[in-house]
Scaffold this motif. Structure first.
Motif, PDB file in Angstrom:
ATOM      1  N   UNK A  10      -9.473   3.485  -0.750  1.00 60.75           N
ATOM      2  CA  UNK A  10     -10.388   2.804  -1.671  1.00 60.75           C
ATOM      3  C   UNK A  10      -9.916   1.362  -1.897  1.00 60.75           C
ATOM      4  N   UNK A  11     -10.664   0.642  -2.718  1.00 65.76           N
ATOM      5  CA  UNK A  11     -10.366  -0.784  -2.896  1.00 65.76           C
ATOM      6  C   UNK A  11      -9.028  -0.992  -3.603  1.00 65.76           C
ATOM      7  N   UNK A  17      -1.687  -2.224  -0.834  1.00 67.82           N
ATOM      8  CA  UNK A  17      -1.088  -2.299   0.498  1.00 67.82           C
ATOM      9  C   UNK A  17      -1.119  -3.726   1.020  1.00 67.82           C
ATOM     10  N   UNK A  18      -2.206  -4.427   0.788  1.00 71.61           N
ATOM     11  CA  UNK A  18      -2.291  -5.810   1.262  1.00 71.61           C
ATOM     12  C   UNK A  18      -1.214  -6.677   0.621  1.00 71.61           C
ATOM     13  N   UNK A  19      -0.952  -6.470  -0.652  1.00 69.17           N
ATOM     14  CA  UNK A  19       0.072  -7.278  -1.325  1.00 69.17           C
ATOM     15  C   UNK A  19       1.450  -7.009  -0.718  1.00 69.17           C
ATOM     16  N   UNK A  20       1.724  -5.779  -0.337  1.00 72.13           N
ATOM     17  CA  UNK A  20       2.997  -5.465   0.321  1.00 72.13           C
ATOM     18  C   UNK A  20       3.079  -6.133   1.692  1.00 72.13           C
ATOM     19  N   UNK A  21       2.005  -6.015   2.455  1.00 73.52           N
ATOM     20  CA  UNK A  21       2.013  -6.566   3.816  1.00 73.52           C
ATOM     21  C   UNK A  21       2.218  -8.078   3.813  1.00 73.52           C
ATOM     22  N   UNK A  22       1.640  -8.749   2.859  1.00 77.06           N
ATOM     23  CA  UNK A  22       1.753 -10.204   2.812  1.00 77.06           C
ATOM     24  C   UNK A  22       3.179 -10.671   2.584  1.00 77.06           C
ATOM     25  N   UNK A  23       4.037  -9.763   2.113  1.00 72.59           N
ATOM     26  CA  UNK A  23       5.440 -10.114   1.911  1.00 72.59           C
ATOM     27  C   UNK A  23       6.265  -9.986   3.188  1.00 72.59           C
ATOM     28  N   UNK A 203       0.326   5.597   1.669  1.00 71.97           N
ATOM     29  CA  UNK A 203      -0.758   5.846   0.715  1.00 71.97           C
ATOM     30  C   UNK A 203      -0.499   7.194   0.052  1.00 71.97           C
ATOM     31  N   UNK A 204      -0.022   7.210  -1.205  1.00 72.77           N
ATOM     32  CA  UNK A 204       0.302   8.482  -1.868  1.00 72.77           C
ATOM     33  C   UNK A 204      -0.905   9.416  -1.938  1.00 72.77           C
TER      34      UNK A 204
END
Length: 221
Positions: A10-11, A17-23, A203-204
């Motif tokens: 979902x959004x 996840x996007x915030x983690x990847x950007x790091x 994704x829990x």
């Protein structure tokens, strides 16, 4: 051969996840200023819908052909054959021109045999002997990230839509219909998925799924 798994998220999952990847990861260099691009695909199947049935049935060894281009750039068109063998994925591709793509959609495929390209010749053989034909157009928006170790590629696919009763690319205005109000997280990697990336895309309480954009769009077009 590469590993690949998918999650329907979902959004809220997407934002986390996007915030983690950007790091830790980098946006794909082919993405636009907004970090995304649009994918247009034309999928093939035979009269008995073999590719669709094998996907739904979870057959261990299966393949599908598609023609694909990105955004509105028709100078970069590819025929792709995607194979899945016991959970591992392989993809081969060959270039096509806009004119050649139109010829294939119209059933004029003689040039494939004399192309000298093995993949184009394979499509020619299977359009003749397995009666492969263009079946459905699938469009969606992709936000991609890459991570060097493990050759990891993570993508968010959204706004999945299909061409209604339309199976020819570049054949006039295309009326599309949305199919799924969700985001598909795809994770692809070679031999291993680094722990830092495994944690980033975790994704829990969600399990990997066999979501197929092709199968979903066949319900409509």
């Amino acid at each position: 051969m590469r590993h690949e798994y998918k999650h329907r998220i979902n959004y809220e999952d997407y934002l986390v996840i996007r915030s983690r990847l950007r790091e830790i990861a980098k946006p794909d260099r082919h993405a636009g200023e907004n970090g995304r691009y649009v994918i247009h695909s034309l999928y093939f199947d035979n009269f008995s819908d073999r590719a669709l049935r094998e996907k739904i049935d979870g057959v261990d060894r299966r393949e599908k052909f598609r023609i694909r281009y990105y955004n509105e750039d028709t100078d970069f068109i590819r025929l792709e054959k995607k194979s899945k063998i016991c959970g591992l994925c392989d993809k081969r591709s060959a270039p096509l021109t806009r004119k050649e793509t139109i010829r294939i959609c119209e059933g004029d495929i003689s040039f494939l045999l004399t192309s000298g390209n093995p993949l184009l010749q394979e499509l020619y053989a299977k359009m003749n002997y397995q009666l492969l034909r263009p079946k459905v157009i699938v469009d969606y928006e992709r936000e991609p990230y890459v991570y060097g170790p493990g050759n990891v590629r993570v993508t968010f696919d959204s706004k999945i839509s299909t061409g209604l009763y339309h199976n020819r690319l570049f054949d006039g205005p295309l009326l599309t219909a949305p199919t799924q109000d969700c985001i598909i997280l795809e994770v692809k990697y070679d031999a291993f998925l680094p722990e830092i990336m495994e944690k980033a895309v975790r994704v829990p309480c969600r399990q990997a799924s066999s979501f197929s954009k092709y199968a979903v769009c066949r319900m409509y077009g």
